[in-house]
Design an enzyme around this catalytic site. Structure first.
Site, mmCIF file in Angstrom:
data_model
loop_
_atom_site.group_PDB
_atom_site.id
_atom_site.type_symbol
_atom_site.label_atom_id
_atom_site.label_comp_id
_atom_site.label_asym_id
_atom_site.label_seq_id
_atom_site.Cartn_x
_atom_site.Cartn_y
_atom_site.Cartn_z
ATOM 1 N N TYR A 37 0.833 -1.197 0.000
ATOM 2 C CA TYR A 37 0.000 0.000 0.000
ATOM 3 C C TYR A 37 0.873 1.255 0.000
ATOM 4 O O TYR A 37 0.668 2.173 -0.799
ATOM 5 C CB TYR A 37 -0.908 -0.040 1.226
ATOM 6 C CG TYR A 37 -1.850 1.129 1.352
ATOM 7 C CD1 TYR A 37 -3.079 1.116 0.706
ATOM 8 C CD2 TYR A 37 -1.519 2.231 2.127
ATOM 9 C CE1 TYR A 37 -3.951 2.183 0.818
ATOM 10 C CE2 TYR A 37 -2.378 3.302 2.246
ATOM 11 C CZ TYR A 37 -3.600 3.275 1.591
ATOM 12 O OH TYR A 37 -4.453 4.335 1.710
ATOM 13 N N ASP A 38 1.896 1.250 0.869
ATOM 14 C CA ASP A 38 2.814 2.393 0.941
ATOM 15 C C ASP A 38 3.467 2.675 -0.403
ATOM 16 O O ASP A 38 3.650 3.823 -0.787
ATOM 17 C CB ASP A 38 3.925 2.125 1.969
ATOM 18 C CG ASP A 38 3.435 2.333 3.389
ATOM 19 O OD1 ASP A 38 2.321 2.868 3.543
ATOM 20 O OD2 ASP A 38 4.164 1.960 4.325
ATOM 21 N N SER A 83 0.120 13.273 9.909
ATOM 22 C CA SER A 83 0.711 11.940 9.831
ATOM 23 C C SER A 83 2.217 12.114 9.661
ATOM 24 O O SER A 83 2.711 13.227 9.560
ATOM 25 C CB SER A 83 0.105 11.153 8.684
ATOM 26 O OG SER A 83 0.524 11.719 7.479
ATOM 27 N N LEU A 84 2.926 11.019 9.636
ATOM 28 C CA LEU A 84 4.385 11.106 9.580
ATOM 29 C C LEU A 84 4.874 10.733 8.195
ATOM 30 O O LEU A 84 4.315 9.846 7.551
ATOM 31 C CB LEU A 84 4.993 10.123 10.586
ATOM 32 C CG LEU A 84 4.744 10.428 12.051
ATOM 33 C CD1 LEU A 84 5.175 9.251 12.919
ATOM 34 C CD2 LEU A 84 5.509 11.673 12.460
ATOM 35 N N GLU A 114 11.024 6.755 19.591
ATOM 36 C CA GLU A 114 9.918 6.025 20.213
ATOM 37 C C GLU A 114 9.547 4.843 19.324
ATOM 38 O O GLU A 114 9.547 4.980 18.102
ATOM 39 C CB GLU A 114 8.688 6.953 20.339
ATOM 40 C CG GLU A 114 8.984 8.224 21.108
ATOM 41 C CD GLU A 114 7.766 9.158 21.186
ATOM 42 O OE1 GLU A 114 6.717 8.855 20.569
ATOM 43 O OE2 GLU A 114 7.892 10.188 21.868
ATOM 44 N N LYS A 116 7.428 2.743 17.047
ATOM 45 C CA LYS A 116 6.230 3.115 16.292
ATOM 46 C C LYS A 116 5.206 2.016 16.510
ATOM 47 O O LYS A 116 5.309 0.924 15.967
ATOM 48 C CB LYS A 116 6.528 3.287 14.810
ATOM 49 C CG LYS A 116 5.333 3.831 14.055
ATOM 50 C CD LYS A 116 5.698 4.252 12.654
ATOM 51 C CE LYS A 116 4.525 4.925 11.957
ATOM 52 N NZ LYS A 116 3.319 4.101 11.881
ATOM 53 N N ASP A 118 1.971 -0.161 16.385
ATOM 54 C CA ASP A 118 1.175 -0.508 15.222
ATOM 55 C C ASP A 118 -0.280 -0.668 15.643
ATOM 56 O O ASP A 118 -0.744 -1.758 15.907
ATOM 57 C CB ASP A 118 1.731 -1.804 14.631
ATOM 58 C CG ASP A 118 1.474 -1.878 13.142
ATOM 59 O OD1 ASP A 118 0.900 -0.921 12.601
ATOM 60 O OD2 ASP A 118 1.848 -2.893 12.540
ATOM 61 N N TYR A 230 1.497 9.749 23.331
ATOM 62 C CA TYR A 230 2.780 10.207 22.786
ATOM 63 C C TYR A 230 2.854 11.671 22.364
ATOM 64 O O TYR A 230 3.915 12.149 22.007
ATOM 65 C CB TYR A 230 3.262 9.308 21.650
ATOM 66 C CG TYR A 230 2.256 8.989 20.559
ATOM 67 C CD1 TYR A 230 1.678 9.992 19.805
ATOM 68 C CD2 TYR A 230 1.915 7.665 20.291
ATOM 69 C CE1 TYR A 230 0.781 9.685 18.804
ATOM 70 C CE2 TYR A 230 1.006 7.347 19.287
ATOM 71 C CZ TYR A 230 0.445 8.372 18.545
ATOM 72 O OH TYR A 230 -0.453 8.074 17.570
ATOM 73 N N LYS A 298 11.726 12.010 16.636
ATOM 74 C CA LYS A 298 11.139 13.341 16.798
ATOM 75 C C LYS A 298 12.179 14.278 17.383
ATOM 76 O O LYS A 298 12.996 13.856 18.195
ATOM 77 C CB LYS A 298 9.971 13.290 17.792
ATOM 78 C CG LYS A 298 8.912 12.297 17.479
ATOM 79 C CD LYS A 298 7.936 12.178 18.654
ATOM 80 C CE LYS A 298 6.737 11.335 18.224
ATOM 81 N NZ LYS A 298 5.788 11.154 19.324
ATOM 82 N N LYS A 322 11.044 3.178 9.212
ATOM 83 C CA LYS A 322 10.338 1.893 9.196
ATOM 84 C C LYS A 322 11.271 0.683 9.234
ATOM 85 O O LYS A 322 12.381 0.741 8.731
ATOM 86 C CB LYS A 322 9.495 1.799 7.910
ATOM 87 C CG LYS A 322 8.341 2.789 7.824
ATOM 88 C CD LYS A 322 7.276 2.418 8.810
ATOM 89 C CE LYS A 322 5.912 2.930 8.432
ATOM 90 N NZ LYS A 322 5.184 2.224 7.435
ATOM 91 N N CYS A 416 3.693 -42.474 3.935
ATOM 92 C CA CYS A 416 4.792 -41.551 4.215
ATOM 93 C C CYS A 416 5.638 -41.395 2.954
ATOM 94 O O CYS A 416 6.080 -42.393 2.384
ATOM 95 C CB CYS A 416 5.640 -42.112 5.358
ATOM 96 S SG CYS A 416 7.201 -41.230 5.578
ATOM 97 N N CYS A 419 9.373 -43.158 3.710
ATOM 98 C CA CYS A 419 9.627 -44.586 3.892
ATOM 99 C C CYS A 419 8.514 -45.469 3.326
ATOM 100 O O CYS A 419 8.654 -46.678 3.277
ATOM 101 C CB CYS A 419 9.863 -44.908 5.368
ATOM 102 S SG CYS A 419 8.361 -44.827 6.356
ATOM 103 N N CYS A 434 3.490 -40.833 10.361
ATOM 104 C CA CYS A 434 4.090 -41.976 9.671
ATOM 105 C C CYS A 434 4.197 -43.117 10.672
ATOM 106 O O CYS A 434 4.632 -42.915 11.802
ATOM 107 C CB CYS A 434 5.468 -41.575 9.153
ATOM 108 S SG CYS A 434 6.544 -42.978 8.813
ATOM 109 N N CYS A 439 11.702 -45.138 9.953
ATOM 110 C CA CYS A 439 11.621 -44.103 8.929
ATOM 111 C C CYS A 439 12.849 -43.187 9.002
ATOM 112 O O CYS A 439 13.093 -42.543 10.016
ATOM 113 C CB CYS A 439 10.349 -43.283 9.107
ATOM 114 S SG CYS A 439 10.224 -41.933 7.925
#
Ligand code: IVH
Length: 676
Positions: A37-38, A83-84, A114, A116, A118, A230, A298, A322, A416, A419, A434, A439
C-alpha cells in the site's frame, strides 16, 4: 514521462488505493500488505510532486488516511492530527537529519526515539481533568466519536491527576496516543475465538482498529486493548503544546498525570544516537510485548519543532523510520508434506520467492492438517505470508477475493513420502503420522534437532549432510556422529576435505555443552529450551533423570503431570538411556549449571538505564540473569544496583534520591567479569 502518461498512471494508482482503502477500512479484509500500500501511495505522491496538475481534491494523498465512517458522530479535531513521513533506509534517515540541520544549523540536535506502535491513533479530550471525549484520527481533520469505547480501555485514564511538578493543566487539553493490542492479548483473544469456532483475527493492528470502531461498547470492553500517550493536541487556548520546552518534559508530565507513556521512549543525541536506538529496537523488536513497525524519530525541542514546521500533512520535525515489513503477498506454487522427528507429516507450502522481514522466503509451514483446512489454503492461491524474527514463515491468510477457480485443494498422502509406511490421522484430524518404525526422515530430523543451535550447536549438519549420513547407514543414532572420521566423511558425495575437517572440528567443539542444551538436544517431546533449562537446574546431571518418577518430575518448575509423564517415559525406555550412555561414552560431557546462589549479582535486583556501549540492553539483562540476578524496569527501595549508561535520565535521579548504588558501564563490566 509526459503529463498524459502521468495522468493515466495516477488514475490507475488512485483506483488501486481506493480499492485497498475500502477493503481495509470498510470490509476489514485487506488484500494488500501495508508495504504494498505504501509503495502505491508513494508512487502517487511522486507523480503529484512532478505534475502538480494531477493533485486533485479526490486524491488519496489529500487526506491522511481513512475517511471517518458514517457510523459515528464526526468530531473535528481542534488541531489537525498530522501523519508522519517515512524513511525506509539509512539514506532516507540521513536526508531527514540533513533537512533538520538546514533549518537549525550545524549544532548537534536532541532527538527522541519512540517505538512506532502498530495500532490506531486517537485523541482524548480532558476538561477540568475529566475525560470528556475520545475520537479516532479519521482523515486528520475529522475523526469519529468513539468516547464510549475508549472509556472501556483500562489504561485510558478517565480523570487525570495534577502532577506535583510541572505546570498545572489548563481547563481543556487533548492527549494523543495509540490504541493497540499486545501480542499475548491478541493470541489469547484468538485462542478464545478458535474455541468458539469463530474465524480468527489476522493481526493485532486490524483487530485493535476493528475493536475500537464498534457500535456496541460492550464488544470493545471484551477486547483487551492497550494505550500509550505520545503527544499533546492543544493546551488550553494554545494550539501548540503549551508551556513545555521539550517533548520529553511533556511526556514526563503526561506520565505524572496518570497517562501510560511508553517506557521504551528514549532521548538520544544526533544521527548516531538515532542509529544506535534503531539498531537496538530492531534487535529487540520481537522481545517487545507489542508489534512495532518502525521507530518514530522526533525533535525533542519544542522551539526547534516550531522552526521546522510542516509540509502538506506531515511535520518536518519527525519521521517514521520503518522496519522491513514482516508480511508480504505471494503465491502458493505447491503443497508437500515434511516428515518431522516425531513422524508427524507437516504440510508445507512452497511459495513464489518473496522478500519478508529482510530475507527471501520460499516456503511456509501450514502446521498440521487442521490448520490447512481452517485456512483453506489451495495450490495457486494468493496468500499473505508472515515471518517474524526467527520464527518459521507462516501463511496468515488466503486472499480469496482474487481466486480464479483454478486453485487446487491439497489431498494428504496415504503413505509416508519418505519410507512408504502407512500414514495415519489421529482422531481429531490434527496430526497425520508416519507409522514406519525405521523411517529415515525421523532419524534425520532428530539428528538435525540434536545439532541445532539451541541443542549441541554442531555447525554444518544441514539437510543434505544429515540425509547422506542417514541414507549411507553411517549414522543410526546421535552418538554415531562422534565416531565419524575423515575417510568416512570424504567418502560422501560432494564432501571435500576442507568441509569434512570443519565438520569434525565442529563435532569436537560441541562436546561440552551446558546440560540444558544437552537435554534439549535429546528431542524429548514437549521439552523446549525453557523446560530443558528447568530440568538441568533441578537435576544437575543427566543420569539423575534416569530414575526420576512423575512425582519427582512435577516438582520441577513449570513441569505439569502431562509433561512429567512424557519425560519419565522417555528415560524409562532402555533404548533411550542407552542412547544417552553412548553419547557420554563418545566423550560428550554435559556441564552442570553454574552456581548462581553466590557472587555479586546473586539474588540482586538490577535496573538498567541509558545506553551501554558494549552490550545491548537485552544482552546486559541476560548476563545479569545468568549470574542469578533479576532485572527490573523501575527503581525502588528494593533495587540493589542501577547500571547507568549514556543518556540516563530519570531513573538515575531516582536512584540518587533513594540512595541506590549506581554503576557506570566500566564498573558494571568489571563486576560481570568478576562474577563469571
Ligand atoms: S507521533 C505528527 N508517535 O504513526 C506526529 N505516532 O503516521 C503524530 N504512531 O498516526 C504522531 N507510534 O498512529 C507518533 N510514538 C509515536 C507513534 C505514532 C505510532 C502512529 C500514529 C500516527 C502514525 C503516523
Amino acid at each position: 514521462m509526459n503529463l498524459e502518461t502521468a495522468r493515466s498512471r495516477a488514475e490507475e494508482l488512485k483506483q488501486q488505493i481506493a480499492r485497498a482503502d475500502h477493503r481495509y477500512y470498510v470490509l476489514d479484509d485487506p488484500e494488500l500488505t501495508d508495504a504494498e500500500y505504501d509503495v502505491l501511495v508513494r508512487e502517487l505522491q511522486a507523480l503529484e510532486g512532478d505534475f502538480p496538475a494531477l493533485r486533485t481534491a479526490d486524491s488519496p494523498t489529500a487526506r491522511v488516511a481513512g475517511a471517518p465512517s458514517e457510523k459515528f458522530r464526526p468530531v473535528t479535531h481542534r488541531v489537525p492530527m498530522l501523519s508522519l513521513s517515512n524513511a525506509f533506509s539509512d539514506e532516507e534517515l540521513v536526508e531527514f537529519d540533513t533537512r533538520v540541520h538546514k533549518v537549525l544549523g550545524p549544532e548537534e540536535v536532541t532527538y527522541v526515539c519512540e517505538p512506532k506502535l502498530d495500532g490506531l491513533a486517537v485523541e482524548l479530550t480532558y476538561v477540568d481533568g475529566q475525560l470528556v471525549e475520545g475520537a479516532t484520527r479519521g482523515d486528520g481533520n475529522v475523526g469519529e466519536d468513539v468516547t464510549a469505547n475508549l472509556r472501556t480501555i483500562r489504561v485510558v485514564p478517565l480523570a487525570l491527576r495534577r502532577p506535583a511538578d510541572g505546570p498545572p493543566a489548563p481547563p481543556r487539553f487533548e492527549v494523543r496516543g495509540e490504541v493497540f493490542l499486545r501480542r499475548a492479548d491478541f493470541a489469547r483473544l484468538n485462542a478464545r475465538r478458535e474455541k468458539e469456532g469463530e474465524p480468527l483475527y489476522v493481526n493485532p493492528r486490524n483487530t485493535a482498529a476493528g475493536s475500537l470502531r464498534q457500535l456496541d461498547p460492550a464488544i470493545t470492553a471484551a477486547r483487551p486493548l492497550s494505550f500509550f500517550a505520545y503527544e499533546l493536541g492543544g493546551w488550553g487556548d494554545d494550539a501548540g503544546t503549551g508551556p513545555f520546552t521539550r517533548h520529553t518534559e511533556k511526556l514526563a508530565w503526561l506520565a505524572a498525570a496518570g497517562c501510560p507513556v511508553n517506557p521504551e521512549n528514549r532521548r538520544v543525541q544526533g544521527l548516531e544516537g538515532v542509529r544506535a536506538a534503531y539498531g537496538d529496537f530492531l534487535a529487540r523488536r520481537h522481545a517487545l510485548a507489542y508489534d512495532v513497525d518502525g521507530m518514530v524519530v522526533k525533535l525533542d525541542g519544542e522551539d526547534a519543532r516550531r522552526r521546522l514546521g510542516q509540509v502538506s500533512r506531515s511535520p518536518r520535525w519527525a519521521v517514521a523510520y520503518k522496519f522491513a515489513p514482516e508480511e508480504a503477498r505471494t503465491k502458493v506454487e505447491s503443497i508437500e508434506v515434511n516428515v518431522g522427528r516425531t513422524g508427524a507429516l507437516t504440510p508445507v507450502a512452497f511459495l513464489t520467492p518473496v522478500q519478508v522481514g529482510g530475507v527471501t522466503v520460499s516456503r511456509a509451514t501450514l502446521h498440521n492438517p487442521l490448520e490447512l483446512k481452517r485456512k483453506d489454503v489451495r495450490v495457486g492461491d494468493q496468500v499473505f505470508v508472515r515471518r517474524a524474527g526467527d520464527v518459521i514463515p507462516e501463511i496468515v491468510k488466503v486472499i480469496d477475493s482474487v481466486r480464479t477457480g483454478d486453485e487446487q485443494e491439497y489431498v494428504f498422502p496415504e503413505r509416508c513420502p519418505v519410507c512408504g509406511a502407512a500414514a495415519v490421522m489421529d482422531e481429531d484430524g490434527a496430526i497425520l503420522r508416519c507409522t514406519g518404525l525405521d523411517c529415515p526422515a525421523q532419524l534425520q530430523a532428530r539428528l538435525q534437532h540434536f545439532a541445532s543451535r539451541g541443542g549441541m550447536d554442531i555447525e554444518g549438519l544441514g539437510d543434505k549432510l544429515a540425509e547422506q549420513l542417514v541414507e549411507s547407514g553411517q549414522v543410526k543414532r546421535a552418538a554415531d556422529l562422534y565416531r565419524l572420521d575423515l575417510p568416512t566423511l570424504t567418502g560422501l558425495e560432494r564432501m571435500g576435505e576442507k568441509s569434512a575437517q570443519n565438520f569434525l572440528a565442529a563435532l569436537e567443539r560441541s562436546k561440552h555443552p551446558p546440560l540444558r542444551r544437552f537435554l534439549y538436544a535429546l528431542g524429548i517431546r514437549h521439552v523446549g529450551e525453557a523446560t530443558a533449562r528447568a530440568l538441568a537446574d533441578h537435576f544437575k546431571d543427566v543420569r539423575a533423570l534416569y530414575d526420576a518418577d512423575v512425582e519427582a518430575l512435577t516438582r520441577v518448575k513449570d513441569v505439569g503431570p502431562e509433561m512429567a509423564k512424557v519425560i519419565g517415559g522417555f528415560f524409562a525406555e532402555e533404548k533411550n538411556r542407552e542412547g544417552v550412555e553412548a553419547l557420554l561414552a563418545a566423550g560428550v560431557s554435559p556441564q552442570p549449571p553454574e552456581d548462581t546462589s553466590r557472587g555479586p549479582f546473586a539474588g540482586k535486583t538490577v535496573v538498567l538505564t541509558g545506553t551501554l556501549g558494549a552490550l545491548t540492553r537485552e544482552q546486559a539483562k541476560e548476563e545479569v540473569e545468568r549470574r542469578g540476578g533479576k532485572v527490573s524496569g523501575s527503581v525502588s527501595r528494593k533495587t540493589d544496583f542501577v547500571v547507568a549508561g549514556e543518556e540516563s535520565g530519570s531513573k538515575l535521579k531516582k536512584a540518587a534520591e533513594l540512595g541506590v548504588r549506581v554503576l557506570d558501564e566500566r564498573a558494571f563490566l568489571d563486576l560481570l567479569a568478576a562474577a563469571s
